[in-house]
Design a protein around this motif. Structure first.
Motif, PDB file in Angstrom:
ATOM      1  N   VAL A  50       0.853  -1.197   0.000  1.00  0.00           N
ATOM      2  CA  VAL A  50       0.000   0.000   0.000  1.00  0.00           C
ATOM      3  C   VAL A  50       0.881   1.237   0.000  1.00  0.00           C
ATOM      4  CG1 VAL A  50      -1.809   1.270   1.209  1.00  0.00           C
ATOM      5  CG2 VAL A  50      -1.809  -1.237   1.252  1.00  0.00           C
ATOM      6  N   LEU A  51       0.733   2.053  -1.039  1.00  0.00           N
ATOM      7  CA  LEU A  51       1.487   3.301  -1.165  1.00  0.00           C
ATOM      8  C   LEU A  51       0.487   4.446  -1.267  1.00  0.00           C
ATOM      9  CD1 LEU A  51       4.365   4.547  -1.582  1.00  0.00           C
ATOM     10  CD2 LEU A  51       3.899   4.409  -4.028  1.00  0.00           C
ATOM     11  N   PHE A  52       0.488   5.339  -0.287  1.00  0.00           N
ATOM     12  CA  PHE A  52      -0.408   6.498  -0.291  1.00  0.00           C
ATOM     13  C   PHE A  52       0.382   7.720  -0.711  1.00  0.00           C
ATOM     14  CE2 PHE A  52      -2.650   9.982   2.079  1.00  0.00           C
ATOM     15  CZ  PHE A  52      -3.778   9.987   1.274  1.00  0.00           C
ATOM     16  N   THR A  53      -0.090   8.396  -1.754  1.00  0.00           N
ATOM     17  CA  THR A  53       0.635   9.552  -2.286  1.00  0.00           C
ATOM     18  C   THR A  53       0.204  10.867  -1.648  1.00  0.00           C
ATOM     19  OG1 THR A  53      -0.950  10.050  -4.044  1.00  0.00           O
ATOM     20  CG2 THR A  53       0.766   8.395  -4.532  1.00  0.00           C
ATOM     21  N   GLY A  54      -0.830  10.821  -0.848  1.00  0.00           N
ATOM     22  CA  GLY A  54      -1.413  12.044  -0.302  1.00  0.00           C
ATOM     23  C   GLY A  54      -2.704  12.392  -1.009  1.00  0.00           C
ATOM     24  N   ILE A  72     -11.421  -3.630  -0.426  1.00  0.00           N
ATOM     25  CA  ILE A  72     -11.770  -3.213   0.938  1.00  0.00           C
ATOM     26  C   ILE A  72     -11.096  -1.889   1.272  1.00  0.00           C
ATOM     27  CG2 ILE A  72     -11.489  -3.796   3.382  1.00  0.00           C
ATOM     28  CD1 ILE A  72     -12.018  -6.733   2.560  1.00  0.00           C
ATOM     29  N   LEU A  73      -9.849  -1.711   0.847  1.00  0.00           N
ATOM     30  CA  LEU A  73      -9.171  -0.430   1.054  1.00  0.00           C
ATOM     31  C   LEU A  73      -9.935   0.691   0.342  1.00  0.00           C
ATOM     32  CD1 LEU A  73      -6.507   0.887   2.239  1.00  0.00           C
ATOM     33  CD2 LEU A  73      -5.698   0.800  -0.107  1.00  0.00           C
ATOM     34  N   ALA A  74     -10.367   0.437  -0.886  1.00  0.00           N
ATOM     35  CA  ALA A  74     -11.127   1.437  -1.652  1.00  0.00           C
ATOM     36  C   ALA A  74     -12.457   1.752  -0.968  1.00  0.00           C
ATOM     37  CB  ALA A  74     -11.357   0.944  -3.084  1.00  0.00           C
ATOM     38  N   ASP A  75     -13.120   0.741  -0.432  1.00  0.00           N
ATOM     39  CA  ASP A  75     -14.384   0.966   0.283  1.00  0.00           C
ATOM     40  C   ASP A  75     -14.170   1.780   1.555  1.00  0.00           C
ATOM     41  OD1 ASP A  75     -15.759  -0.473  -1.633  1.00  0.00           O
ATOM     42  OD2 ASP A  75     -15.841  -2.325  -0.437  1.00  0.00           O
ATOM     43  N   THR A  76     -13.011   1.613   2.178  1.00  0.00           N
ATOM     44  CA  THR A  76     -12.697   2.327   3.412  1.00  0.00           C
ATOM     45  C   THR A  76     -12.381   3.792   3.142  1.00  0.00           C
ATOM     46  OG1 THR A  76     -11.844   0.288   4.385  1.00  0.00           O
ATOM     47  CG2 THR A  76     -11.181   2.350   5.431  1.00  0.00           C
ATOM     48  N   PHE A  77     -11.652   4.062   2.072  1.00  0.00           N
ATOM     49  CA  PHE A  77     -11.230   5.424   1.732  1.00  0.00           C
ATOM     50  C   PHE A  77     -11.928   5.872   0.452  1.00  0.00           C
ATOM     51  CE2 PHE A  77      -7.722   3.721   4.259  1.00  0.00           C
ATOM     52  CZ  PHE A  77      -7.614   4.717   5.221  1.00  0.00           C
ATOM     53  N   LYS A  78     -13.211   6.094   0.531  1.00  0.00           N
ATOM     54  CA  LYS A  78     -14.015   6.437  -0.649  1.00  0.00           C
ATOM     55  C   LYS A  78     -13.637   7.780  -1.276  1.00  0.00           C
ATOM     56  CE  LYS A  78     -18.075   3.830   0.908  1.00  0.00           C
ATOM     57  NZ  LYS A  78     -17.773   2.609   0.274  1.00  0.00           N
ATOM     58  N   ASP A  79     -12.999   8.655  -0.516  1.00  0.00           N
ATOM     59  CA  ASP A  79     -12.623   9.974  -1.038  1.00  0.00           C
ATOM     60  C   ASP A  79     -11.332   9.947  -1.857  1.00  0.00           C
ATOM     61  OD1 ASP A  79     -14.836  11.037   0.208  1.00  0.00           O
ATOM     62  OD2 ASP A  79     -13.726  11.765   1.953  1.00  0.00           O
ATOM     63  N   TYR A  80     -10.679   8.797  -1.940  1.00  0.00           N
ATOM     64  CA  TYR A  80      -9.399   8.690  -2.637  1.00  0.00           C
ATOM     65  C   TYR A  80      -9.467   7.628  -3.730  1.00  0.00           C
ATOM     66  CZ  TYR A  80      -7.686  11.330   1.339  1.00  0.00           C
ATOM     67  OH  TYR A  80      -7.507  12.287   2.290  1.00  0.00           O
TER      68      TYR A  80
END
Length: 150
Positions: A50-54, A72-80
């Motif tokens: 998992v790499l988060f760019t900001g 599941i990650l996408a469902d958790t962070f719907k704004d990204y």
């Protein structure tokens, strides 16, 4: 859900790590942090993938992370935005790339890194920049200063 102000902890369900996860969950709960449990037994998600760019997430699909984990990650962070990157010939995504600064990804010279980079350019149009390095390491940011973690 906004990433800032929240800490999401994906708890593992592997037998050997259950007690470790329970201790971490308890400590994070005491701190008042948001906890999301990944309870789908078919899903796998390893932190090194998992790499988060900001502004967006890249999730490496490897031996340790599968499509369901990325969903599941996408469902958790719907704004990204969450994009998957096939990882071949490497342990995980961060084996060959790491955030090196705001909007800047350090990427290695291995064949796996070059395949991932080619895929990125085919499908993404964000304002990320890349620096090419022989060996990728993890970077830590502190007060706008970059420090290498060896």
């Amino acid at each position: 859900m906004h990433l800032l102000g929240y800490f999401v902890w994906f708890l593992c369900s592997v037998f050997f790590f259950v007690s470790f996860c329970k201790m971490n969950k308890s400590a994070l709960t005491e701190l008042g942090l948001n906890i999301v449990e990944m309870t789908d037994e078919s899903a796998t998600l390893e932190g090194g993938d998992v790499l988060f760019t900001g502004r967006e997430f890249f999730v490496g699909l490897s031996k340790r992370t599968n499509q369901r984990g990325a969903e599941i990650l996408a469902d958790t962070f719907k704004d990204y935005a969450v994009s998957t990157v096939p990882v071949q010939d490497a342990l995980h995504l961060k084996s060959f790339c790491s955030m090196a600064g705001p909007g800047l990804i350090a990427i290695g010279s291995s064949e796996a890194a070059q395949k991932a980079l080619k895929l990125y350019f085919q499908h993404h149009y964000s304002s990320l920049q890349f620096i090419f390095v022989e060996t990728v390491m993890h970077f830590i940011f502190q007060d706008s200063q970059m420090n290498r973690k060896f």
